[in-house]
Design a protein around this motif. Structure first.
Motif, PDB file in Angstrom:
ATOM      1  N   GLY A 104       0.822  -1.214   0.000  1.00  0.00           N
ATOM      2  CA  GLY A 104       0.000   0.000   0.000  1.00  0.00           C
ATOM      3  C   GLY A 104       0.850   1.255   0.000  1.00  0.00           C
ATOM      4  O   GLY A 104       0.599   2.197  -0.769  1.00  0.00           O
ATOM      5  N   GLY A 105       1.876   1.287   0.837  1.00  0.00           N
ATOM      6  CA  GLY A 105       2.763   2.443   0.885  1.00  0.00           C
ATOM      7  C   GLY A 105       3.553   2.602  -0.394  1.00  0.00           C
ATOM      8  O   GLY A 105       3.708   3.713  -0.917  1.00  0.00           O
ATOM      9  N   ALA A 106       4.057   1.501  -0.953  1.00  0.00           N
ATOM     10  CA  ALA A 106       4.837   1.568  -2.190  1.00  0.00           C
ATOM     11  C   ALA A 106       3.988   2.056  -3.359  1.00  0.00           C
ATOM     12  O   ALA A 106       4.459   2.814  -4.213  1.00  0.00           O
ATOM     13  N   SER A 107       2.730   1.630  -3.407  1.00  0.00           N
ATOM     14  CA  SER A 107       1.837   2.073  -4.475  1.00  0.00           C
ATOM     15  C   SER A 107       1.627   3.587  -4.425  1.00  0.00           C
ATOM     16  O   SER A 107       1.716   4.277  -5.456  1.00  0.00           O
ATOM     17  N   LEU A 108       1.378   4.102  -3.240  1.00  0.00           N
ATOM     18  CA  LEU A 108       1.156   5.542  -3.095  1.00  0.00           C
ATOM     19  C   LEU A 108       2.444   6.321  -3.341  1.00  0.00           C
ATOM     20  O   LEU A 108       2.425   7.388  -3.978  1.00  0.00           O
ATOM     21  N   THR A 124       4.805   9.752   3.106  1.00  0.00           N
ATOM     22  CA  THR A 124       4.090   8.481   2.980  1.00  0.00           C
ATOM     23  C   THR A 124       4.946   7.315   3.456  1.00  0.00           C
ATOM     24  O   THR A 124       4.466   6.411   4.151  1.00  0.00           O
ATOM     25  N   ALA A 125       6.221   7.326   3.090  1.00  0.00           N
ATOM     26  CA  ALA A 125       7.125   6.260   3.516  1.00  0.00           C
ATOM     27  C   ALA A 125       7.255   6.216   5.032  1.00  0.00           C
ATOM     28  O   ALA A 125       7.266   5.139   5.642  1.00  0.00           O
ATOM     29  N   VAL A 129       6.161   3.077   7.480  1.00  0.00           N
ATOM     30  CA  VAL A 129       7.057   2.449   8.451  1.00  0.00           C
ATOM     31  C   VAL A 129       6.498   2.583   9.870  1.00  0.00           C
ATOM     32  O   VAL A 129       6.454   1.615  10.633  1.00  0.00           O
ATOM     33  N   GLY A 130       6.060   3.791  10.225  1.00  0.00           N
ATOM     34  CA  GLY A 130       5.518   4.010  11.563  1.00  0.00           C
ATOM     35  C   GLY A 130       4.257   3.213  11.824  1.00  0.00           C
ATOM     36  O   GLY A 130       4.068   2.647  12.911  1.00  0.00           O
ATOM     37  N   ALA A 186       9.735  -3.125   0.105  1.00  0.00           N
ATOM     38  CA  ALA A 186       8.689  -2.643  -0.805  1.00  0.00           C
ATOM     39  C   ALA A 186       8.933  -1.185  -1.180  1.00  0.00           C
ATOM     40  O   ALA A 186       8.721  -0.786  -2.331  1.00  0.00           O
ATOM     41  N   LEU A 187       9.403  -0.376  -0.241  1.00  0.00           N
ATOM     42  CA  LEU A 187       9.701   1.026  -0.533  1.00  0.00           C
ATOM     43  C   LEU A 187      10.891   1.155  -1.471  1.00  0.00           C
ATOM     44  O   LEU A 187      10.958   2.104  -2.266  1.00  0.00           O
TER      45      LEU A 187
END
Length: 329
Positions: A104-108, A124-125, A129-130, A186-187
């Motif tokens: 989800g984070g990588a997509s955004l 976003t990254a 992570v948080g 993923a990031l």
């Protein structure tokens, strides 16, 4: 007479230099776009470049699971293999949440980088992570507090419970480090660094395999040694990925920054990653149901056999999936 006729034609249809330049540029763009669309070899090379490192990472990840079972089976026996198979249902739940926040984070992040919003991508990254740390700590604490109920739900009995606690208990305690590795990798992939993600996976799983031999075979720690090796190996993978993301080679930097509120952005990330969460949770549910059925109608040896067969199927499936990524001559 001819000169006057030629002059009249020129004045009637004046030369438009700007229009001709635009026409040539348009024709050039059409030619390039057609070349890109029709160049199959270029598409195959791009597919191999982007997907092959990811597939190798998955293959190495499955390989370390096989090595875990090999060493545990040799050191502990069928009961140890059954404990690993039973614990897999709980481990897949951790993996599901990590994939949700990572994908989800990588997509955004990919969308924001495409729009040139590097500050927003960094924000976003950091939320990805948080948020993962928040989820993993919560799941880890709840799992350890209610471990007897969790083990019973997963299909453990009196014979396998001590080993399940030794293995899954360590994984729950180290869940923030395990899940962080998945999110950071993923990031890395979100900005096109698939090779760096593959290297991080190889480092983590290679460290895991070496520690498996040391802790399980040499020091005779049994299933606890396998769990410790997993936590340390995934920690080394997360450390390498974090180093790359913190360097100048990264397209963004993980920091708080300004942007959307934490929980608003967290909701967007979770929404984008929810299909992966549901799919992975489905795998976990199937594993739990099968283990409980095998315990009901069979014994721990049946659970051990199922765990070994499941791992082998995953390994050969990943090997098979590598074949489409190689260019054809």
């Amino acid at each position: 007479m001819w000169e006057s006729l030629f002059s009249s034609i020129i004045h009637a249809y004046p030369y438009d230099e700007a229009g001709e330049r635009m026409y040539k540029e348009d024709q050039r763009e059409r030619k390039n776009s057609q070349q890109i669309l029709l160049d199959d070899r270029r598409v195959i090379r791009l597919l191999a470049k982007l997907s092959l490192p990811a597939m190798i990472g998955l293959l190495v990840n499955t390989l370390y699971t096989m090595v875990d079972m090999l060493f545990v089976g040799r050191s502990v026996g069928p009961v140890g293999l059954a404990a690993l198979g039973i614990s897999m249902g709980g481990y897949l739940i951790l993996t599901a949440t990590a994939l949700m926040m990572g994908i989800g984070g990588a997509s955004l992040v990919s969308r924001q980088l495409g729009a040139g919003e590097k500050e927003a991508a960094g924000r976003t990254a950091s939320v990805s992570v948080g948020g993962m740390l928040l989820i993993s700590v919560t799941l880890g604490v709840m799992g350890l507090l209610f471990f007897p109920q969790l083990a019973s739900m997963l299909g453990s009995d009196a014979e396998t419970y001590p080993l399940v606690r030794s293995y899954l208990g360590v994984l729950l305690a180290g869940s923030p480090l395990i899940t962080l590795s998945t999110v950071l990798n993923a990031l890395l992939r979100s900005q096109g660094k698939v090779k760096a993600s593959m290297v991080a996976s190889i480092i983590g799983n290679g460290c895991n395999i070496l520690l498996d031999f040391l802790l399980i075979i040499v020091l005779d720690w049994g299933v606890m040694g396998a769990a410790v090796a997993t936590v340390v190996g995934q920690s080394s993978s997360a450390l390498f990925a974090f180093y790359i993301l913190s360097s100048r080679r990264s397209a963004f930097s993980i920091r708080k920054g300004e942007g959307a509120p934490f929980f608003q952005l967290f909701g967007r990330i979770a929404s984008l990653g929810s299909p992966t969460l549901v799919r992975q949770l489905g795998t976990s549910v199937v594993t739990i149901v099968v283990n409980r059925s095998l315990l009901l109608y069979g014994d721990t040896l049946a659970i051990a056999a199922y765990g070994v067969i499941w791992t082998l199927l995953m390994f050969f499936n990943n090997v098979h999936n590598l074949s489409p990524t190689f260019p054809k001559s």
